[in-house]
Design a protein around this motif. Sequence first.
Motif, PDB file in Angstrom:
ATOM      1  N   LYS A  85       0.083  -2.941   6.331  1.00 11.17           N
ATOM      2  CA  LYS A  85       0.896  -3.590   7.359  1.00 11.17           C
ATOM      3  C   LYS A  85       0.309  -4.946   7.744  1.00 11.17           C
ATOM      4  O   LYS A  85       1.029  -5.904   8.019  1.00 11.17           O
ATOM      5  CB  LYS A  85       1.002  -2.679   8.586  1.00 11.17           C
ATOM      6  N   ARG A  86      -0.996  -5.066   7.736  1.00  9.85           N
ATOM      7  CA  ARG A  86      -1.638  -6.337   8.049  1.00  9.85           C
ATOM      8  C   ARG A  86      -1.290  -7.403   7.007  1.00  9.85           C
ATOM      9  O   ARG A  86      -1.120  -8.575   7.343  1.00  9.85           O
ATOM     10  CB  ARG A  86      -3.155  -6.174   8.102  1.00  9.85           C
ATOM     11  N   PHE A 106       0.661 -12.332   5.924  1.00 11.66           N
ATOM     12  CA  PHE A 106       0.988 -13.179   4.771  1.00 11.66           C
ATOM     13  C   PHE A 106       2.465 -13.107   4.353  1.00 11.66           C
ATOM     14  O   PHE A 106       2.901 -13.850   3.476  1.00 11.66           O
ATOM     15  CB  PHE A 106       0.099 -12.796   3.578  1.00 11.66           C
ATOM     16  N   GLY A 107       3.195 -12.222   4.944  1.00  7.33           N
ATOM     17  CA  GLY A 107       4.622 -12.116   4.618  1.00  7.33           C
ATOM     18  C   GLY A 107       4.915 -11.038   3.577  1.00  7.33           C
ATOM     19  O   GLY A 107       4.039 -10.604   2.819  1.00  7.33           O
ATOM     20  N   HIS A 108       6.144 -10.629   3.590  1.00  8.05           N
ATOM     21  CA  HIS A 108       6.538  -9.541   2.677  1.00  8.05           C
ATOM     22  C   HIS A 108       6.517  -9.975   1.215  1.00  8.05           C
ATOM     23  O   HIS A 108       6.318  -9.142   0.328  1.00  8.05           O
ATOM     24  CB  HIS A 108       7.941  -9.035   3.044  1.00  8.05           C
ATOM     25  N   ALA A 109       6.725 -11.259   0.941  1.00  2.00           N
ATOM     26  CA  ALA A 109       6.684 -11.714  -0.455  1.00  2.00           C
ATOM     27  C   ALA A 109       5.310 -11.490  -1.048  1.00  2.00           C
ATOM     28  O   ALA A 109       5.160 -11.024  -2.186  1.00  2.00           O
ATOM     29  CB  ALA A 109       7.069 -13.187  -0.545  1.00  2.00           C
ATOM     30  N   VAL A 136       3.928  -8.822  -4.047  1.00  5.43           N
ATOM     31  CA  VAL A 136       3.047  -9.156  -5.174  1.00  5.43           C
ATOM     32  C   VAL A 136       1.881  -8.185  -5.224  1.00  5.43           C
ATOM     33  O   VAL A 136       1.481  -7.698  -6.295  1.00  5.43           O
ATOM     34  CB  VAL A 136       2.550 -10.616  -5.056  1.00  5.43           C
ATOM     35  N   VAL A 137       1.331  -7.869  -4.078  1.00  8.34           N
ATOM     36  CA  VAL A 137       0.199  -6.945  -4.009  1.00  8.34           C
ATOM     37  C   VAL A 137       0.596  -5.576  -4.544  1.00  8.34           C
ATOM     38  O   VAL A 137      -0.125  -4.961  -5.345  1.00  8.34           O
ATOM     39  CB  VAL A 137      -0.321  -6.842  -2.564  1.00  8.34           C
ATOM     40  N   LEU A 138       1.750  -5.082  -4.112  1.00 10.50           N
ATOM     41  CA  LEU A 138       2.185  -3.761  -4.584  1.00 10.50           C
ATOM     42  C   LEU A 138       2.409  -3.760  -6.091  1.00 10.50           C
ATOM     43  O   LEU A 138       2.071  -2.779  -6.787  1.00 10.50           O
ATOM     44  CB  LEU A 138       3.481  -3.364  -3.861  1.00 10.50           C
ATOM     45  N   ALA A 139       2.978  -4.841  -6.624  1.00  8.11           N
ATOM     46  CA  ALA A 139       3.225  -4.917  -8.064  1.00  8.11           C
ATOM     47  C   ALA A 139       1.914  -4.925  -8.837  1.00  8.11           C
ATOM     48  O   ALA A 139       1.784  -4.261  -9.880  1.00  8.11           O
ATOM     49  CB  ALA A 139       4.049  -6.167  -8.391  1.00  8.11           C
ATOM     50  N   ARG A 140       0.911  -5.646  -8.352  1.00  8.43           N
ATOM     51  CA  ARG A 140      -0.365  -5.696  -9.065  1.00  8.43           C
ATOM     52  C   ARG A 140      -1.100  -4.362  -8.957  1.00  8.43           C
ATOM     53  O   ARG A 140      -1.793  -3.936  -9.882  1.00  8.43           O
ATOM     54  CB  ARG A 140      -1.214  -6.833  -8.499  1.00  8.43           C
ATOM     55  N   ILE A 141      -0.981  -3.688  -7.801  1.00 12.20           N
ATOM     56  CA  ILE A 141      -1.572  -2.340  -7.668  1.00 12.20           C
ATOM     57  C   ILE A 141      -0.914  -1.393  -8.670  1.00 12.20           C
ATOM     58  O   ILE A 141      -1.583  -0.564  -9.305  1.00 12.20           O
ATOM     59  CB  ILE A 141      -1.420  -1.833  -6.222  1.00 12.20           C
TER      60      ILE A 141
END
Length: 497
Positions: free
Chosen positions: A358-359, A364-367, A371-376
């Motif tokens: 959530k932080r 940094f925004g949902h965009a 990106v973070v979720l895709a790389r994870i």
Amino acid sequence: MPLIVAALVAVIILAQGLTLWRSYQATWQLAVHSAENVLNTVAANIERNLTVIDLTLRGAEDAFTADGVKDLPPGLRRMVLFDRAASARYLGALVILDRDGNLIEESGSPQPHQLNLADRDYFKAQVNGKTGTYVSTPFQSRLRDNDPSIALSRRISGPDGQFEGIVAAALRLAFFQSLLNAINLGPESVIAITRTDGTVILRSPSTDGKGNSGISVAASPVFQRMIAKPGQQFSERSRLDGIDRYYLHTIIGDYPLLLSVGISPAAAMAEWTEFALISSALTIGMCILFIVLIRVLRLALLRSQEVEEQLEILAVTDELTSLPNRRAFDLALASEMRRAARHRTSLAVLMLDVDHFKRVNDNFGHAVGDVVLARIAKEISRSIRRPGDFAARYGGEEFTVILPATETGGASFIAERMRLAIASMEPCPNEPALGKVTVSIGISVTMADPTTSGADLVAQADRALYEAKGAGRNRVVIYQPDEFDNAVGATDVTLGG
């Protein structure tokens, strides 16, 4: 499908072929029947006229040998010798020749011409014996300005059978020409009257413009076949014009005359051939169209199936991470549970949650969060290497992994590898201020049997995940029925730490 289409096309072509063959036979039989009617009609007409002339000759012969006829006055004698048949349109002069061939009586003329006709074949034929009624070869009449004619002659015999002369009647070739001109058997067809010795009386159409009268065709294969097998129909090529024809022929009554009709199969079947070509072209076109249509429909069906498969894939794929979604996870878990129960093997489920995600979204925004979720998701996919292993996005920042035939130790090893890989990756290259991102992982392992529930296994892994979260995050916890303090990750890694 190709075999069915080929069979249908073959049936269509065979049906069309059978229809055309029957049509061909019917058309050809009609042409032959028409030729037979012409042959019989013309033969009957000629025979009837020749019979009338023959009867006139017989009457003249009997009258000439009767007592007292020679002593009658010339005018009365001609009336007795020649009846009214002598005035028929195409009948030339009726004449009586003496034993030397001199003209002594002539119909239609009060004074016979001073003429000797001993050189004519119709006179010579009667000199040497009884030949009955003789039909001559064509000649140019000396009594009618070279009018083309033939003659019928009969012998006049004395009381002791000696030769006393002949009685003859000329028949103009215009008679035959008038009959043949009224006949139309179609292009390249021919009708001919020929003596049985091969001498042509008249042929229509002719090759010399004069009816081919007087030429001999005795050596031609067509004539020889007619003589050898009277009445038998056959096909042969004409020597006169080189055209292949189908011939019908008959002897005219009791006379030495042969009437023949030749029809050209190519000309007779020209209309049928045109119809057959058009019909065949249409049939082939329809078959090609049918094949193309089936092909298009088949391709459309395959494309539809591909689209459906793609839609099915999309329906079970998370758009953001390209991992399978929650629905796909549920289906895969149910399948693996059944397989594990059937083979009595262990099954492990991992639940992953991104720490403090959530932080990330708030700062940094949902965009960037996406990106973070895709790389994870990529790191999770890299960490599972067996074909049967399955990773999915469970929802939000949660992921889940199914590890078939995996016991606690193996599941802990893979989970720790995932945790370390994610902790060491660059979560968003465009946001260096983001720092590191960690995950907490809960593990549940079971020896599956028919009573084991997939939902229970997920719930246990979720409880272990919450234990990891509560123990400080960035760690792996294995679900234990009686305790939740068994963390595998020894280090407590915090965001940015």
